[in-house]
Design a protein around this motif. Sequence first.
Motif, mmCIF file in Angstrom:
data_model
loop_
_atom_site.group_PDB
_atom_site.id
_atom_site.type_symbol
_atom_site.label_atom_id
_atom_site.label_comp_id
_atom_site.label_asym_id
_atom_site.label_seq_id
_atom_site.Cartn_x
_atom_site.Cartn_y
_atom_site.Cartn_z
ATOM 1 N N MET A 1 0.836 -1.190 0.000
ATOM 2 C CA MET A 1 0.000 0.000 0.000
ATOM 3 C C MET A 1 0.877 1.250 0.000
ATOM 4 S SD MET A 1 -3.083 -0.508 2.657
ATOM 5 C CE MET A 1 -4.631 -0.852 1.948
ATOM 6 N N THR A 2 0.404 2.189 -0.704
ATOM 7 C CA THR A 2 1.145 3.449 -0.749
ATOM 8 C C THR A 2 0.566 4.406 0.288
ATOM 9 O OG1 THR A 2 -0.310 4.405 -2.399
ATOM 10 C CG2 THR A 2 1.545 3.112 -3.215
ATOM 11 N N GLY A 3 1.242 5.469 0.488
ATOM 12 C CA GLY A 3 0.788 6.473 1.446
ATOM 13 C C GLY A 3 -0.527 7.092 1.029
ATOM 14 N N GLN A 4 -0.728 7.198 -0.279
ATOM 15 C CA GLN A 4 -1.970 7.782 -0.792
ATOM 16 C C GLN A 4 -3.162 6.866 -0.513
ATOM 17 O OE1 GLN A 4 -1.925 8.515 -5.000
ATOM 18 N NE2 GLN A 4 -3.318 10.258 -4.796
ATOM 19 N N SER A 5 -2.999 5.568 -0.635
ATOM 20 C CA SER A 5 -4.077 4.610 -0.353
ATOM 21 C C SER A 5 -4.476 4.652 1.118
ATOM 22 C CB SER A 5 -3.643 3.190 -0.719
ATOM 23 O OG SER A 5 -3.358 3.088 -2.091
ATOM 24 N N ILE A 6 -3.478 4.735 1.975
ATOM 25 C CA ILE A 6 -3.762 4.814 3.412
ATOM 26 C C ILE A 6 -4.499 6.107 3.724
ATOM 27 C CG2 ILE A 6 -2.701 4.997 5.696
ATOM 28 C CD1 ILE A 6 -0.492 3.128 4.672
ATOM 29 N N GLY A 7 -4.128 7.176 3.070
ATOM 30 C CA GLY A 7 -4.800 8.462 3.277
ATOM 31 C C GLY A 7 -6.255 8.414 2.852
ATOM 32 N N ILE A 8 -6.557 7.759 1.739
ATOM 33 C CA ILE A 8 -7.933 7.644 1.266
ATOM 34 C C ILE A 8 -8.762 6.790 2.222
ATOM 35 C CG2 ILE A 8 -9.379 6.669 -0.567
ATOM 36 C CD1 ILE A 8 -7.221 7.590 -2.550
ATOM 37 N N ILE A 9 -8.191 5.681 2.671
ATOM 38 C CA ILE A 9 -8.898 4.814 3.630
ATOM 39 C C ILE A 9 -9.163 5.577 4.916
ATOM 40 C CG2 ILE A 9 -8.690 2.747 5.056
ATOM 41 C CD1 ILE A 9 -7.183 1.464 2.681
ATOM 42 N N LEU A 10 -8.180 6.313 5.391
ATOM 43 C CA LEU A 10 -8.349 7.108 6.606
ATOM 44 C C LEU A 10 -9.433 8.167 6.429
ATOM 45 C CD1 LEU A 10 -7.300 7.536 9.455
ATOM 46 C CD2 LEU A 10 -5.633 9.133 8.532
ATOM 47 N N LEU A 11 -9.491 8.776 5.258
ATOM 48 C CA LEU A 11 -10.526 9.768 4.967
ATOM 49 C C LEU A 11 -11.918 9.139 5.024
ATOM 50 C CD1 LEU A 11 -11.250 12.648 4.099
ATOM 51 C CD2 LEU A 11 -11.042 11.873 1.727
ATOM 52 N N TYR A 12 -12.064 7.943 4.435
ATOM 53 C CA TYR A 12 -13.358 7.244 4.493
ATOM 54 C C TYR A 12 -13.754 6.918 5.934
ATOM 55 C CZ TYR A 12 -13.869 6.593 -0.542
ATOM 56 O OH TYR A 12 -14.040 6.795 -1.872
ATOM 57 N N VAL A 13 -12.811 6.491 6.732
ATOM 58 C CA VAL A 13 -13.096 6.178 8.142
ATOM 59 C C VAL A 13 -13.558 7.437 8.877
ATOM 60 C CG1 VAL A 13 -12.024 5.489 10.327
ATOM 61 C CG2 VAL A 13 -11.579 4.169 8.245
ATOM 62 N N VAL A 14 -12.916 8.554 8.625
ATOM 63 C CA VAL A 14 -13.299 9.812 9.272
ATOM 64 C C VAL A 14 -14.700 10.235 8.821
ATOM 65 C CG1 VAL A 14 -12.775 12.281 9.381
ATOM 66 C CG2 VAL A 14 -10.955 10.596 9.682
ATOM 67 N N ILE A 15 -15.005 10.117 7.536
ATOM 68 C CA ILE A 15 -16.329 10.496 7.026
ATOM 69 C C ILE A 15 -17.418 9.610 7.623
ATOM 70 C CG2 ILE A 15 -17.776 10.525 4.953
ATOM 71 C CD1 ILE A 15 -15.278 11.513 3.426
ATOM 72 N N ILE A 16 -17.184 8.310 7.675
ATOM 73 C CA ILE A 16 -18.172 7.392 8.258
ATOM 74 C C ILE A 16 -18.362 7.684 9.747
ATOM 75 C CG2 ILE A 16 -18.591 4.967 8.850
ATOM 76 C CD1 ILE A 16 -17.300 4.274 6.113
ATOM 77 N N GLY A 17 -17.267 7.968 10.461
ATOM 78 C CA GLY A 17 -17.361 8.308 11.886
ATOM 79 C C GLY A 17 -18.147 9.591 12.112
ATOM 80 N N ALA A 18 -17.908 10.587 11.276
ATOM 81 C CA ALA A 18 -18.645 11.851 11.396
ATOM 82 C C ALA A 18 -20.118 11.645 11.103
ATOM 83 C CB ALA A 18 -18.050 12.902 10.458
ATOM 84 N N PHE A 19 -20.436 10.847 10.089
ATOM 85 C CA PHE A 19 -21.829 10.556 9.762
ATOM 86 C C PHE A 19 -22.524 9.867 10.937
ATOM 87 C CE2 PHE A 19 -25.122 7.760 7.985
ATOM 88 C CZ PHE A 19 -25.924 8.720 7.380
ATOM 89 N N TYR A 20 -21.830 8.931 11.579
ATOM 90 C CA TYR A 20 -22.403 8.250 12.736
ATOM 91 C C TYR A 20 -22.691 9.251 13.858
ATOM 92 C CZ TYR A 20 -22.832 5.305 16.840
ATOM 93 O OH TYR A 20 -23.282 4.729 17.993
ATOM 94 N N LEU A 21 -21.742 10.121 14.145
ATOM 95 C CA LEU A 21 -21.923 11.077 15.240
ATOM 96 C C LEU A 21 -23.002 12.112 14.939
ATOM 97 C CD1 LEU A 21 -18.232 11.710 16.325
ATOM 98 C CD2 LEU A 21 -19.989 10.440 17.572
#
Length: 91
Positions: A1-21
């Motif tokens: 995995m590249t740094g960019q892939s990890i960044g995209i996955i992290l962004l999705y996790v943050v968006i899903i967490g914000a939607f939940y809250l």
Amino acid sequence: MTGQSIGIILLYVVIIGAFYLIAIRPQKKREKEHQALVSSVEVGDSILTTSGFYGVVIDIPADEVVIVEFGSNKNCRIPMKKEAIVEVEKA
């Protein structure tokens, strides 16, 4: 995995967490409060329905049903689901 892939996955996790809250958690809290309100209904309580009608609970024949008396002439008695209750004023 590249740094960019990890960044995209992290962004999705943050968006899903914000939607939940923002959306899911407050809705579940309101559902719990409404369930507590509905379960506290007793005979003699004044209620407000989702239709905007005020009435008095005169009987609770089943877990999900109440018999409500509407109007001042005491002739209008209607069975209704407890989920249709929005406000309860204790007798």
